[in-house]
Design a protein around this motif. Structure first.
Motif, PDB file in Angstrom:
ATOM      1  N   THR A  98      -3.717  -4.890   9.133  1.00  0.00           N
ATOM      2  CA  THR A  98      -2.806  -3.762   8.943  1.00  0.00           C
ATOM      3  C   THR A  98      -2.514  -3.066  10.287  1.00  0.00           C
ATOM      4  O   THR A  98      -3.594  -2.874  11.146  1.00  0.00           O
ATOM      5  N   CYS A 131       1.807   1.571  11.999  1.00  0.00           N
ATOM      6  CA  CYS A 131       2.783   2.087  10.886  1.00  0.00           C
ATOM      7  C   CYS A 131       2.378   1.666   9.539  1.00  0.00           C
ATOM      8  O   CYS A 131       2.815   1.820   8.711  1.00  0.00           O
ATOM      9  N   GLY A 132       1.131   0.949   9.564  1.00  0.00           N
ATOM     10  CA  GLY A 132       0.783   0.394   8.189  1.00  0.00           C
ATOM     11  C   GLY A 132       1.397  -0.986   7.660  1.00  0.00           C
ATOM     12  O   GLY A 132       0.955  -1.333   6.493  1.00  0.00           O
ATOM     13  N   HIS A 174       7.130   3.737   8.786  1.00  0.00           N
ATOM     14  CA  HIS A 174       5.753   4.171   8.539  1.00  0.00           C
ATOM     15  C   HIS A 174       5.482   3.973   6.834  1.00  0.00           C
ATOM     16  O   HIS A 174       6.277   4.517   6.367  1.00  0.00           O
ATOM     17  N   LEU A 182       3.665   4.743   3.829  1.00  0.00           N
ATOM     18  CA  LEU A 182       2.703   5.981   3.348  1.00  0.00           C
ATOM     19  C   LEU A 182       1.842   5.279   2.516  1.00  0.00           C
ATOM     20  O   LEU A 182       0.804   6.133   2.333  1.00  0.00           O
ATOM     21  N   GLY A 183       1.966   4.319   1.720  1.00  0.00           N
ATOM     22  CA  GLY A 183       0.947   3.776   0.923  1.00  0.00           C
ATOM     23  C   GLY A 183       0.892   4.265  -0.724  1.00  0.00           C
ATOM     24  O   GLY A 183      -0.126   4.202  -1.209  1.00  0.00           O
ATOM     25  N   GLU A 199      -4.435  13.374   0.296  1.00  0.00           N
ATOM     26  CA  GLU A 199      -5.379  12.666   0.981  1.00  0.00           C
ATOM     27  C   GLU A 199      -5.526  10.938   0.999  1.00  0.00           C
ATOM     28  O   GLU A 199      -6.072  10.345   1.337  1.00  0.00           O
ATOM     29  N   ASP A 200      -4.680  10.688  -0.419  1.00  0.00           N
ATOM     30  CA  ASP A 200      -4.633   9.027  -0.492  1.00  0.00           C
ATOM     31  C   ASP A 200      -3.397   8.648   0.181  1.00  0.00           C
ATOM     32  O   ASP A 200      -3.624   7.296   0.138  1.00  0.00           O
ATOM     33  N   LEU A 201      -2.683   9.309   0.737  1.00  0.00           N
ATOM     34  CA  LEU A 201      -1.465   8.762   1.572  1.00  0.00           C
ATOM     35  C   LEU A 201      -1.645   8.862   3.096  1.00  0.00           C
ATOM     36  O   LEU A 201      -2.302   9.578   3.611  1.00  0.00           O
ATOM     37  N   ASN A 202      -1.056   7.922   3.736  1.00  0.00           N
ATOM     38  CA  ASN A 202      -1.055   7.807   5.378  1.00  0.00           C
ATOM     39  C   ASN A 202      -0.337   8.926   5.899  1.00  0.00           C
ATOM     40  O   ASN A 202       0.950   8.438   6.572  1.00  0.00           O
ATOM     41  N   ASP A 222      -1.214  12.101   7.624  1.00  0.00           N
ATOM     42  CA  ASP A 222      -1.911  12.518   8.688  1.00  0.00           C
ATOM     43  C   ASP A 222      -1.275  11.649  10.093  1.00  0.00           C
ATOM     44  O   ASP A 222      -0.880  12.205  10.843  1.00  0.00           O
ATOM     45  N   ALA A 223      -1.159  10.424   9.761  1.00  0.00           N
ATOM     46  CA  ALA A 223      -0.799   9.557  10.948  1.00  0.00           C
ATOM     47  C   ALA A 223       0.708   9.800  11.152  1.00  0.00           C
ATOM     48  O   ALA A 223       1.157   9.655  12.201  1.00  0.00           O
TER      49      ALA A 223
END
Ligand SMILES: [Zn+2]
Length: 197
Positions: free
Chosen positions: A55, A59-60, A104, A106-107, A119-122, A124-125
């Motif tokens: 991963t 960017c994920g 990016h 997000l998930g 808090e479950d999503l990306n 902060d990055a």
């Protein structure tokens, strides 16, 4: 129908997206009819990919390198960061060849029903990338669902203090639709018709 090895194979195949018990049996049969030619190369490709997959910490995205080939590509337009829900959306945009910026992942999207919170999503990055001055424009390319719209509002509020322009993809994404399911022409129109968020 078959021995335990064959039944186990069918049970695993049936769990793949787009597969059910019938298509799993059909696929297993096709493979079993040519074990050397079809099955062993597939098994090797799966082992190789499973061992190589990473991963991207930036960017994920999923790739065999970290950072991924897109983040490491000096020819990409670093002024643009396109925010997508999942890697499938990123791959759909790449396949269409219409977008040359960065991404990016997000998930997912915020979802009260699905129990998905910030808090479950990306995110902060993403905020960190914006604050570090990576990208001048952040394009929110989320699905045209209630959750997608909620998430887009939340992200534009979150990003407002940063010195980036936040835009959303425009018309073309049908209500309730996800990016991944769009044809290339509609995707291109949606990216071109982006507007201030
Ligand atoms: Zn990357």
């Amino acid at each position: 129908m078959g021995g335990p090895e064959i039944e186990h194979l069918i049970a695993l195949l049936a769990k793949l997206p787009g597969m059910g018990p019938r298509s799993a049996r059909r696929t297993a049969l096709k493979l079993l009819q040519q074990p050397e030619k079809r099955m062993l190369p597939l098994a090797k490709a799966m082992v190789d990919a499973a061992r190589a997959v990473k991963t991207c910490a930036v960017c994920g995205n999923l790739d065999s390198t970290d950072p991924c080939a897109i983040c490491a590509d000096p020819h990409r337009d670093r002024a643009l960061i396109c925010v997508v829900e999942g890697v499938g959306d990123l791959w759909a945009l790449e396949r269409s060849g219409i977008y040359r910026g960065l991404y990016h992942v997000l998930g997912g999207t915020l979802s009260a029903l699905g129990g998905v919170g910030p808090e479950d999503l990306n995110a902060d990055a993403l905020l960190a990338r914006a604050q570090e001055g990576q990208g001048r424009e952040i394009i929110l390319a989320l699905g045209a669902t209630v959750d997608g719209a909620t998430t887009a509002h939340w992200l534009s509020d979150l990003l407002r203090p940063s010195a980036v322009t936040v835009t959303r993809v425009g018309q073309g994404v049908p209500i309730g639709g996800t990016l991944e399911g769009l044809d290339d022409g509609t995707l291109a129109a949606a990216i071109r018709a982006r507007r201030s968020a």
